[in-house]
Design an enzyme around this catalytic site. Sequence first.
Site, PDB file in Angstrom:
ATOM      1  N   GLY A  33       0.859  -1.179   0.000  1.00 20.51           N
ATOM      2  CA  GLY A  33       0.000   0.000   0.000  1.00 20.51           C
ATOM      3  C   GLY A  33       0.888   1.219   0.000  1.00 20.51           C
ATOM      4  N   SER A  62       5.902  -5.260  -0.905  1.00 26.71           N
ATOM      5  CA  SER A  62       5.891  -3.848  -1.288  1.00 26.71           C
ATOM      6  C   SER A  62       6.171  -2.934  -0.077  1.00 26.71           C
ATOM      7  CB  SER A  62       4.567  -3.541  -1.978  1.00 26.71           C
ATOM      8  OG  SER A  62       4.599  -2.290  -2.602  1.00 26.71           O
ATOM      9  N   ALA A  63       5.199  -2.164   0.402  1.00 32.21           N
ATOM     10  CA  ALA A  63       5.427  -1.310   1.576  1.00 32.21           C
ATOM     11  C   ALA A  63       5.883  -2.138   2.779  1.00 32.21           C
ATOM     12  CB  ALA A  63       4.156  -0.537   1.923  1.00 32.21           C
ATOM     13  N   HIS A 101       9.180  -2.957  -6.477  1.00 30.06           N
ATOM     14  CA  HIS A 101       8.637  -2.595  -7.810  1.00 30.06           C
ATOM     15  C   HIS A 101       9.711  -1.936  -8.672  1.00 30.06           C
ATOM     16  CE1 HIS A 101       4.491  -3.294  -6.382  1.00 30.06           C
ATOM     17  NE2 HIS A 101       4.771  -2.547  -5.349  1.00 30.06           N
ATOM     18  N   GLU A 153       9.516  -6.822  -9.823  1.00 26.85           N
ATOM     19  CA  GLU A 153       8.297  -7.584  -9.506  1.00 26.85           C
ATOM     20  C   GLU A 153       8.502  -9.050  -9.868  1.00 26.85           C
ATOM     21  OE1 GLU A 153       5.104  -5.481 -11.446  1.00 26.85           O
ATOM     22  OE2 GLU A 153       5.083  -3.936  -9.897  1.00 26.85           O
TER      23      GLU A 153
END
Lengths: 235, 235
Positions: free
Chosen positions: B90, B122-123, B159, B194
């Site tokens: 997020g 991700s985050a 990413h 990714e």
Amino acid sequence: MKNMIIASTSTLHGSGYLEYLLDDLAMLFKDSSEILFIPYARPSGISHDDYTEKVSEAFLKINKQVKGIQTFENPLTAIKNAEAIFVGGGNTFVLLYQLYKNNLIPVLKETVNNGTPYLGTSAGSNICGLTIKTTNDMPVVYPPSFNATGLVPFNINPHYLDPDSNSRHMGETKETRIKEFHHFNTQPVIGLREGSWLHVKNNSIILKGNLTARIFEQNKAAYEVVSGTELNTLK
Amino acid sequence: MKNMIIASTSTLHGSGYLEYLLDDLAMLFKDSSEILFIPYARPSGISHDDYTEKVSEAFLKINKQVKGIQTFENPLTAIKNAEAIFVGGGNTFVLLYQLYKNNLIPVLKETVNNGTPYLGTSAGSNICGLTIKTTNDMPVVYPPSFNATGLVPFNINPHYLDPDSNSRHMGETKETRIKEFHHFNTQPVIGLREGSWLHVKNNSIILKGNLTARIFEQNKAAYEVVSGTELNTLK
């Protein structure tokens, strides 16, 4: 008494630095022979002097001298006494960090509010909004606040890019990011595409350039505004 | 005693949420029947409960129960007592802000250091690095610090995207942004594409997935490492 150009980018693809803006800059700076340049955003980490040299070359084409703020003993009085001001692009966090470090936010705001012509590109445009919370940049340094000058009563997202439906990349689009912004913040955001700028003259804020801009307001569907639109009710 | 998967993304293009990782997650969480989910990063502003629901559905496929940290009276003891932990993606600023607000950084670090299996995407991967200064996210909230858990001794850029030589867009590439980072910071950065992840097991940090990763060290040319590379000397 404001007189500003707030541009999405300094450079269009296939064109020289500031080239697409030079006619408008000649108008903005018509009563100024020397421009105070603030190179703090340091794109690619370029030095303040090298960045100032690059900007000087561009402004020679419209016969303006450029002096970097780093060459003044007191940056605060440099801003106060400037005939005109240009804050260049680069990293918005680095720019804001350095402005706070030198305690320049209040004087910059006051000077521009009093009529000193101002050009901002990219990061230099971001800091004209209420906060830098809609920058695209990487947070490589930690500024003491995300609050910016608020010279316009909304936030700016420069280099605005439309979602790419062909992308296989799963990172967020700018539209998604700005929606996240509106979960935590109420002010409108203007997505300025490359080639667009805002011309601020006294209480008027007009979209310029060939493209439309995208406006994001909290709890409202995003919408487009055409070039020439008066945006002074956006707040 | 660490046992972690630190993934660039939760989702590959054309595949379901966490799908590409499920075999490895079954291994990571083999001794856990319930996973504590931390939904603080709120992608697209989704609610904590809705996000937890989405994650629960994915983990049903490997017969794991998921419980959101928001359902516990005391999030600190929820982490301490967790069988396993997943921090989802997020907005990294929103995630870190909430972790600080609830005073969870030290307990999260200690718990994972003591062997509680951890998944980050991700985050949730970004916060495993030393700081969040190499996030791609928009700074929509102002956390009290950019310092993260430091569960790995470098920074992560999830990413990670290679420069697109066909782009006419003038915004900075990720490589340029990470170079800017190294003007102000000394720690190495790993650009995780990714489909790549780091498997951290005790003192070993191994690159997994089909792709190479890009390593950025200060004052050194960036270079690629292949899947299977041991990265525990990177610091």
